[in-house]
Design a protein around this motif. Sequence first.
Motif, mmCIF file in Angstrom:
data_model
loop_
_atom_site.group_PDB
_atom_site.id
_atom_site.type_symbol
_atom_site.label_atom_id
_atom_site.label_comp_id
_atom_site.label_asym_id
_atom_site.label_seq_id
_atom_site.Cartn_x
_atom_site.Cartn_y
_atom_site.Cartn_z
ATOM 1 N N GLU A 1 0.373 -1.094 0.465
ATOM 2 C CA GLU A 1 -0.085 0.149 -0.004
ATOM 3 C C GLU A 1 1.336 1.628 0.053
ATOM 4 N N PHE A 2 2.198 1.177 0.537
ATOM 5 C CA PHE A 2 2.828 2.263 -0.030
ATOM 6 C C PHE A 2 4.078 2.251 -1.049
ATOM 7 N N CYS A 3 3.814 1.331 -1.890
ATOM 8 C CA CYS A 3 4.151 1.416 -3.058
ATOM 9 C C CYS A 3 4.076 2.698 -3.765
ATOM 10 N N VAL A 4 4.534 3.323 -4.420
ATOM 11 C CA VAL A 4 4.639 4.724 -5.093
ATOM 12 C C VAL A 4 4.457 4.819 -7.010
ATOM 13 N N VAL B 1 13.587 -6.519 -6.164
ATOM 14 C CA VAL B 1 12.875 -5.628 -5.229
ATOM 15 C C VAL B 1 11.220 -6.509 -5.430
ATOM 16 N N LYS B 2 11.449 -5.252 -7.233
ATOM 17 C CA LYS B 2 10.379 -5.035 -7.918
ATOM 18 C C LYS B 2 9.259 -6.795 -7.714
ATOM 19 N N ASN B 3 9.988 -7.455 -8.505
ATOM 20 C CA ASN B 3 10.102 -9.125 -8.864
ATOM 21 C C ASN B 3 9.743 -9.199 -7.562
ATOM 22 N N GLY B 4 9.653 -9.314 -6.761
ATOM 23 C CA GLY B 4 9.768 -10.292 -4.853
ATOM 24 C C GLY B 4 7.548 -9.679 -5.040
ATOM 25 N N LEU C 1 1.347 -8.275 -6.248
ATOM 26 C CA LEU C 1 0.775 -7.655 -4.416
ATOM 27 C C LEU C 1 0.661 -6.160 -5.096
ATOM 28 N N ILE C 2 1.563 -5.758 -5.930
ATOM 29 C CA ILE C 2 1.217 -4.443 -6.495
ATOM 30 C C ILE C 2 0.901 -3.881 -7.729
ATOM 31 N N PHE C 3 0.797 -3.326 -8.770
ATOM 32 C CA PHE C 3 0.324 -2.766 -10.206
ATOM 33 C C PHE C 3 1.510 -2.299 -11.030
ATOM 34 N N PRO C 4 1.930 -3.019 -12.032
ATOM 35 C CA PRO C 4 3.164 -2.908 -12.819
ATOM 36 C C PRO C 4 3.336 -1.486 -12.946
ATOM 37 N N THR C 5 2.219 -0.798 -12.748
ATOM 38 C CA THR C 5 3.457 0.984 -12.379
ATOM 39 C C THR C 5 4.005 1.409 -11.294
#
Length: 636
Positions: free
Chosen positions: A249-252, A276-279, A283-287
């Motif tokens: 939820e804190f990804c930007v 890190v993003k692949n991890g 759970l997060i959107f591609p953007t």
Amino acid sequence: MLNIESLENKNPMTQTIKKLDKNLINQIAAGEVVERPSSVVKELLENSLDAKSSQITIDLQNGGIDLIRITDNGIGVDKEDFPLLLEKHATSKISSVEELENTLTMGFRGEALASISSVSKFTFKSKPKDGQHAHQIDQNGEISICSLNQGTQVEIKDLFYNVPARREYLKTPNTEYNQILKLLLGYFIAYPKVSFVLNHNSKQIFSFRSEEFQDRVAKVLGGKFTDKSIPVFYEGSNLKLSGIVSKPEFCVSKKPEQLLIVNNRPLKPDVFSIAVKNGYGSLIFPTQKPQFILNVEIKAQDVDMNIHPRKLEARFKYQSILFATILKSIRQALQKVSLVKNVEIQKPSLDSFLSHSPAGKSEGSSVQRPSLQGGSYNPRPQGSIGPRFQGMSSYMPTNQRQSLMGDYSPSSNSQSAGLNLDQVNTQGALENSSQNQDLDLSSFQNSLRYLGQLSNSYLLFESKDGLTIIDQHAAHEKVKYFEIRNKLKSVQKHTQKLLTPLEIDMSIPKIAILNDAKPVFEKLGFDYDIKQNKVLLTQVPANLVKINPEKLILELIDDFLNADTKNLIELEDIAINYAACRGAIKFGQSMQPLEVQSLLKSLDELKEEKYSCPHGRPSTIGISHDELEKLFLRKK
């Protein structure tokens, strides 16, 4: 002007090869090592850290252009070593290839001081622990006794004073200062046990005492960063990984805080940010981009720091293994914690209770909305041409209209059994040309007949040419944009004092924005005080009082950071855009016909400006009768 003929006539064989003098060699080398004031700060700071300093003070004047002074309490330099301080490739840190491959020190090239001293007014002072006196050396190599406690002080004045071409390429003092701040941020976090003091233009900006990693991160990036992060840890025989990563939820989407520390050296994350993003997987959107601070401890011989003059990058012997380890560790860390998003229930503001009284509204009365599920709906009062309703003089959000619209029900006389097509005027506002021949067809009020609202987001109208669709948020955003801009020109400020001042933790870059753009924030209606990395917010713009104050100012700062500009006029326009967007009717919000009429009236006042939002996106589109007939295969 370049004389081409003289160059052509000059015989290259007559030019002799010359050995460059020492100072010229150092100035040429300085082009690689000393790019701007932040480069100098980096080299001197790393020397202080290599000297095992526990206290480091950084003094700057005019963004480091006029003065950079770094003072530490490290081991110091003996007088006997002073003659070699300004010699190129003279260093105390390595003496062989084997030591180069195993070095863990920040510096090892032995060229920084020689390069810096050749392009500045340079003074180096130092006193070792057991030294009887402190000594100093200037850029000319002259050594003398001076006064100083244990440690070292390096002072750089008038950077590039003797290389005018290089000085001209420096940016404004404010830009250079922000580059230094950006650099220091990584070192502040990488060395939490070191006390740092930063002074700029004789004013203390930050002071950090020795503390734990988590506490230092909270002070540098704000307490919210640590609160919204989870720990990461892995330890193997040749590799240790630790740090924190943001919860999903804190990804930007823009400008994430990302820091990779390798053997205590801050580096660009580069390819490891992908790990890190692949991890996070799905759970997060591609953007979206994760925020993280990762500390890698690895054997010195397994990483090569000697691939960049300013040591900003590294080459890893087992990069694929490190990549996989980071990815797996992130994934395991995310699996260990609950990822249910915590929703903050905001208390209603005093303004929402006092804006409008529901007096005069009968109990149980309600505003009915157009429906295709049953009943009939005529958006125009009897005898009107177009949607020229009598009602509100300006747009008002749904939750503030009880007293003005409580007795108005556009479908109060509708039948309950199906849609009565007899009651719906299907010919449009321009069916009687004799009545409407004098109407201004560029006016939305005179040329459009309201049909209804699609998905509580798009307003549908019949026009002379066919179907007109207005994006309600984009259109109202443009209205609010000009409304706010005009209010800012007035002497009277529309502000709202907070009942209780709000204290907010912020990162160093965000504090810098608050300092740099304070005239813009004050003009908008904000009032605040800054103490270290805390902001005490006492006042907000009245038209944005319903937004959570902390969210309001943080989002506005993010917009400023994303814009990457320090021009106050441009920042003011960004702020107006922000306020207009947040103050406009939302996408997905139901609108009453009176509100639609008020919006059309406001749009007409904008004239040609009404067809797009402040960002340039269209707010109005049209589909002609011809296009509709082609879609239904009535016309080729």
